[in-house]
Design a protein around this motif. Structure first.
Motif, short mmCIF file in Angstrom:
data_model
loop_
_atom_site.label_atom_id
_atom_site.label_comp_id
_atom_site.label_asym_id
_atom_site.label_seq_id
_atom_site.Cartn_x
_atom_site.Cartn_y
_atom_site.Cartn_z
N VAL A 170 0.88 -1.25 -0.04
CA VAL A 170 -0.06 -0.19 0.15
C VAL A 170 0.89 1.31 0.03
CG1 VAL A 170 -1.75 1.12 1.17
CG2 VAL A 170 -2.04 -1.23 1.13
N ASP A 171 1.94 1.48 0.68
CA ASP A 171 2.94 2.29 1.07
C ASP A 171 3.45 2.63 -0.45
OD1 ASP A 171 2.28 2.70 3.48
OD2 ASP A 171 4.08 2.02 4.19
N ARG A 172 3.61 1.50 -1.43
CA ARG A 172 4.27 1.85 -2.73
C ARG A 172 3.19 2.12 -3.60
NH1 ARG A 172 5.67 -3.69 -2.07
NH2 ARG A 172 7.46 -3.50 -0.75
N SER A 173 2.18 1.72 -3.57
CA SER A 173 1.41 2.39 -4.71
C SER A 173 -0.32 2.72 -3.73
CB SER A 173 0.91 1.01 -5.45
OG SER A 173 2.21 0.64 -6.04
N PRO A 174 0.04 3.52 -2.98
CA PRO A 174 -1.44 3.87 -2.33
C PRO A 174 -2.70 4.27 -3.19
CG PRO A 174 0.15 5.79 -2.14
CD PRO A 174 0.87 4.69 -2.78
N GLU A 175 -2.37 4.82 -4.27
CA GLU A 175 -3.40 5.00 -5.20
C GLU A 175 -4.11 3.96 -5.81
OE1 GLU A 175 -0.24 4.40 -7.70
OE2 GLU A 175 -0.26 5.65 -5.69
N ALA A 176 -3.24 2.76 -5.93
CA ALA A 176 -3.86 1.72 -6.51
C ALA A 176 -4.76 0.61 -5.70
CB ALA A 176 -2.67 0.71 -7.02
N PHE A 177 -4.90 0.90 -4.34
CA PHE A 177 -5.50 0.13 -3.41
C PHE A 177 -6.95 0.87 -3.08
CE2 PHE A 177 -1.40 -2.06 -3.01
CZ PHE A 177 -1.82 -3.45 -2.76
N THR A 178 -7.88 0.00 -3.08
CA THR A 178 -9.27 0.63 -2.66
C THR A 178 -9.60 -0.08 -1.30
OG1 THR A 178 -10.37 -1.01 -3.77
CG2 THR A 178 -10.17 1.15 -5.07
N LEU A 186 -10.86 -4.36 -8.06
CA LEU A 186 -10.97 -2.96 -7.66
C LEU A 186 -9.70 -2.30 -7.29
CD1 LEU A 186 -13.83 -3.30 -5.18
CD2 LEU A 186 -13.97 -2.55 -7.46
N ASN A 187 -8.67 -3.10 -7.15
CA ASN A 187 -7.00 -2.71 -6.78
C ASN A 187 -6.38 -2.79 -8.16
OD1 ASN A 187 -7.82 -2.36 -4.30
ND2 ASN A 187 -6.66 -4.17 -3.72
N PHE A 188 -5.43 -1.99 -8.54
CA PHE A 188 -4.90 -1.73 -9.83
C PHE A 188 -5.80 -1.60 -11.08
CE2 PHE A 188 -2.12 -3.31 -6.65
CZ PHE A 188 -0.86 -2.87 -6.64
N SER A 189 -6.81 -1.04 -11.00
CA SER A 189 -7.94 -1.03 -11.78
C SER A 189 -7.83 0.14 -12.96
CB SER A 189 -9.21 -1.18 -11.27
OG SER A 189 -9.51 -0.08 -10.64
N PRO A 246 -6.52 2.11 -16.09
CA PRO A 246 -5.49 1.69 -17.10
C PRO A 246 -4.27 1.91 -16.95
CG PRO A 246 -7.73 2.94 -17.76
CD PRO A 246 -7.52 3.15 -16.27
N GLY A 247 -3.39 1.03 -17.43
CA GLY A 247 -1.82 1.28 -17.35
C GLY A 247 -1.43 1.03 -16.03
N ALA A 248 -2.00 0.76 -15.09
CA ALA A 248 -1.56 0.61 -13.64
C ALA A 248 -0.45 -0.57 -13.43
CB ALA A 248 -2.60 0.51 -12.59
N ASP A 249 0.70 -0.29 -13.21
CA ASP A 249 1.58 -1.51 -13.01
C ASP A 249 1.71 -1.73 -11.38
OD1 ASP A 249 2.58 -1.26 -15.74
OD2 ASP A 249 3.78 0.49 -15.23
N ILE A 250 1.76 -3.27 -11.48
CA ILE A 250 1.86 -3.81 -10.38
C ILE A 250 3.54 -3.82 -9.75
CG2 ILE A 250 1.28 -5.98 -8.88
CD1 ILE A 250 -1.17 -6.23 -10.53
N PRO A 251 3.87 -3.24 -8.67
CA PRO A 251 5.42 -3.44 -8.38
C PRO A 251 5.60 -4.75 -8.03
CG PRO A 251 4.50 -1.55 -7.54
CD PRO A 251 3.15 -2.41 -8.11
N ARG A 252 6.57 -5.42 -8.69
CA ARG A 252 6.83 -6.98 -8.49
C ARG A 252 6.95 -7.22 -6.92
NH1 ARG A 252 11.60 -10.68 -8.61
NH2 ARG A 252 10.83 -12.55 -9.93
N GLN A 253 7.78 -6.07 -6.25
CA GLN A 253 7.97 -6.48 -5.00
C GLN A 253 6.48 -6.41 -4.03
OE1 GLN A 253 9.18 -4.02 -6.56
NE2 GLN A 253 9.33 -2.20 -5.57
N SER A 254 5.39 -6.14 -4.54
CA SER A 254 4.12 -6.06 -3.77
C SER A 254 3.42 -7.38 -3.99
CB SER A 254 3.29 -4.75 -4.31
OG SER A 254 3.83 -3.61 -4.19
N ILE A 255 3.83 -7.95 -5.01
CA ILE A 255 3.23 -9.40 -5.27
C ILE A 255 3.47 -10.44 -4.16
CG2 ILE A 255 3.09 -11.19 -6.98
CD1 ILE A 255 3.71 -9.39 -9.20
N LEU A 256 2.62 -10.91 -3.42
CA LEU A 256 2.59 -11.83 -2.83
C LEU A 256 2.33 -13.28 -3.30
CD1 LEU A 256 2.69 -12.75 0.48
CD2 LEU A 256 0.17 -12.84 0.19
#
Length: 173
Positions: free
Chosen positions: A24-32, A128-131, A133-143
């Motif tokens: 969430v800290d890495r991509s706060p705008e991507a999390f709802t 609802l998250n990373f929704s 267009p063009g939102a990238d998911i940081p690799r280190q955020s993937i569980l």
């Protein structure tokens, strides 16, 4: 009487919670994800005994401190037509601090084994998250879900060898 939560489970939970916080800290705008967002709770879950025990204790504590809420949970648990977790009350988990690992991982982008190719990983996430267009998911955020499920399965086997999984709705009755 409450029992101490397995210290290895506490550590695993803490790591997942830290991972979630860092994502969430890495991509706060991507999390709802927020209070009242309960889409991920609209299914029925089962847990290993190692996670069922703290849920039982939390429900026992709830019985002593808020019997009306505990009764609402019981009513939901027996309602087989209910499409969501029995512990979900008014859009929030009634035992949030003791929620299982599956619940702690919801909302995160996860990597799971591909059914067609077990050596490959398939990326999944809440729609609802990373929704954007063009939102990238940081690799280190993937569980990587196996990184949680494997140690959890070991803990489960050590705690209660060959015990069946426990339906949360059964615990909630």
């Amino acid at each position: 009487m409450t029992h101490p939560v397995d210290p290895h489970l506490v550590q695993l939970r803490a790591r997942v919670d830290q991972h979630f916080g860092a994502a969430v800290d890495r991509s706060p705008e991507a999390f709802t994800c927020r209070l009242g967002c309960d889409r991920c709770c609209h299914q029925r879950f089962s847990v290993f005994e190692v996670e069922a025990a703290p849920l039982r204790d939390a429900l026992t504590t709830l019985e002593a401190h808020d019997p009306a809420l505990r009764q609402r949970i019981r009513a939901q648990a027996v309602d087989e037509a209910l499409p969501h977790c029995a512990l979900l009350i008014d859009g929030r988990c009634a035992v949030y601090e003791q929620r299982p690992l599956i619940c702690r991982s919801h909302g995160l982008p996860i990597a799971v084994a591909d059914e067609q190719d077990p050596e490959a990983l398939r990326l999944d996430h809440c729609p609802l998250n990373f929704s954007e267009p063009g939102a990238d998911i940081p690799r280190q955020s993937i569980l990587v879900l196996d990184a949680i499920n494997r140690p959890l399965a070991v803990l489960a086997e050590l705690r209660a060898p060959r015990a069946p999984r426990v339906e949360i709705s059964d615990l909630a009755k």
